[in-house]
Design an enzyme around this catalytic site. Sequence first.
Site, short mmCIF file in Angstrom:
data_model
loop_
_atom_site.label_atom_id
_atom_site.label_comp_id
_atom_site.label_asym_id
_atom_site.label_seq_id
_atom_site.Cartn_x
_atom_site.Cartn_y
_atom_site.Cartn_z
N SER A 148 76.45 -58.35 89.29
CA SER A 148 76.69 -57.01 89.86
C SER A 148 78.10 -56.99 90.45
O SER A 148 78.61 -58.02 90.87
CB SER A 148 75.68 -56.73 90.97
N TYR A 162 70.84 -59.58 98.24
CA TYR A 162 71.23 -59.13 96.90
C TYR A 162 72.67 -59.52 96.54
O TYR A 162 72.89 -60.22 95.55
CB TYR A 162 71.01 -57.61 96.76
N1 NAP Z 1 71.64 -50.17 87.63
C1 NAP Z 1 72.76 -50.56 88.18
O1 NAP Z 1 73.59 -49.73 88.58
C2 NAP Z 1 73.09 -52.03 88.32
C3 NAP Z 1 74.33 -52.38 88.84
C4 NAP Z 1 74.66 -53.72 88.97
C5 NAP Z 1 73.78 -54.70 88.56
N2 NAP Z 1 72.55 -54.34 88.06
C6 NAP Z 1 71.66 -55.44 87.65
O2 NAP Z 1 71.15 -55.14 86.36
C7 NAP Z 1 69.86 -55.72 86.20
C8 NAP Z 1 68.89 -54.63 85.77
O3 NAP Z 1 68.85 -53.65 86.80
P1 NAP Z 1 68.30 -52.19 86.58
O4 NAP Z 1 69.13 -51.30 87.40
O5 NAP Z 1 68.10 -51.90 85.15
O6 NAP Z 1 66.88 -52.35 87.34
P2 NAP Z 1 65.44 -51.73 87.06
O7 NAP Z 1 65.50 -50.40 86.42
O8 NAP Z 1 64.71 -51.89 88.34
O9 NAP Z 1 64.81 -52.74 85.96
C9 NAP Z 1 64.45 -54.04 86.32
C10 NAP Z 1 63.73 -54.68 85.17
O10 NAP Z 1 63.33 -56.00 85.58
C11 NAP Z 1 61.90 -56.11 85.50
N3 NAP Z 1 61.44 -56.99 86.56
C12 NAP Z 1 61.49 -56.78 87.89
N4 NAP Z 1 60.92 -57.80 88.55
C13 NAP Z 1 60.50 -58.69 87.60
C14 NAP Z 1 59.83 -59.94 87.64
N5 NAP Z 1 59.45 -60.51 88.81
N6 NAP Z 1 59.55 -60.57 86.49
C15 NAP Z 1 59.93 -60.02 85.30
N7 NAP Z 1 60.56 -58.84 85.20
C16 NAP Z 1 60.84 -58.19 86.34
C17 NAP Z 1 61.38 -54.67 85.61
O11 NAP Z 1 60.09 -54.47 85.06
P3 NAP Z 1 58.75 -54.64 85.99
O12 NAP Z 1 58.99 -53.89 87.27
O13 NAP Z 1 57.64 -54.09 85.16
O14 NAP Z 1 58.59 -56.11 86.21
C18 NAP Z 1 62.45 -53.95 84.78
O15 NAP Z 1 62.20 -54.14 83.41
C19 NAP Z 1 69.52 -56.35 87.54
O16 NAP Z 1 69.80 -57.73 87.54
C20 NAP Z 1 70.44 -55.64 88.53
O17 NAP Z 1 70.72 -56.40 89.67
C21 NAP Z 1 72.18 -53.04 87.95
#
Ligand code: NAP
Length: 264
Positions: A148, A162
Amino acid sequence: MTNYFDVSGKTALITGGSRGLGRMMAEAYVRSGVKTYITARHADVCEQTSKELSEFGECIAIQNDQSTLEGVHALADEIKSKEKHLDILINNAGTGWHAEFEEFPEAGWDKTFNLNIKSVFFLTQQLTPLLAAEASVDKPSKVINIASTDALWVPTDEAYPYPASKAGLLHLTRKLAHKLVKQHIHVNAIAPGAFASEMNTMARDEPEMVGRFIPAGRIGEIADVGGTAIYMLSRAGDYLVGITLTLDGGVVWATSNRLDDSEA
Ligand SMILES: NC(=O)c1ccc[n+]([C@@H]2O[C@H](COP(=O)([O-])OP(=O)(O)OC[C@H]3O[C@@H](n4cnc5c(N)ncnc54)[C@H](OP(=O)(O)O)[C@@H]3O)[C@@H](O)[C@H]2O)c1
């Protein structure tokens, strides 16, 4: 003409591929001919995503909770039972926890570190034999850790583990890159900025407002993270080792250069 970006016929595992950034990368891969495994805790959402993406190619859902070592081993065992070689592991599943500094609970710290960094280490460890199986100098396998931009600066919100876990993940990326490059496994990281998701509800619900704070003028989209994931998997990305690719429309760059001509 050689297509340096061709990824068809490869096999990928994207953790947390049921929604958000993981789903975006999964869709880009499946549409490009990559056999793609996606994981999540909620089987129904994961199955639904795999059903929708299977219209474009091969997408397989695996229900799995990676927050425990048992879950990590179960996932690795399932992939090993199905595949003889893995071209890429994308450690994407991640979580955060917000609470006031004075009351920050141990549960929030453990939940964040267990998923964001501990499970990345052990899943990579468990899948190394599969990643190495057919890897060579001319055809390296890949690991991408999704960090991130919060790893690159000090965010002002009440999220303590985080950004620390994501900064640690960048160092783990460099350490694993050093360890695994001899087995022709190239480990790199992506540091995304704002993408619409359940984790980033601000980007999801108010994309135009968020976009005004980003030099590129908008939040990230599927073509940005999907295209980057294709590049890093493809021949064109074979020479990347141990790097962090910042994918944020210029926010970190503008901030670190004190360029303040956005509406921020
Ligand atoms: N969106 C952004 O702006 C952003 C920015 C910087 C970094 N990121 C990073 O990108 C990655 C994805 O983020 P996102 O924004 O797409 O988040 P999100 O929409 O919350 O998706 C998270 C994914 O991880 C799964 N997950 C959560 N806990 C889990 C567990 N214990 N075991 C297995 N799967 C699990 C969730 O499914 P379930 O809940 O069904 O398990 C979902 O598929 C993360 O590492 C986040 O830190 C995101």
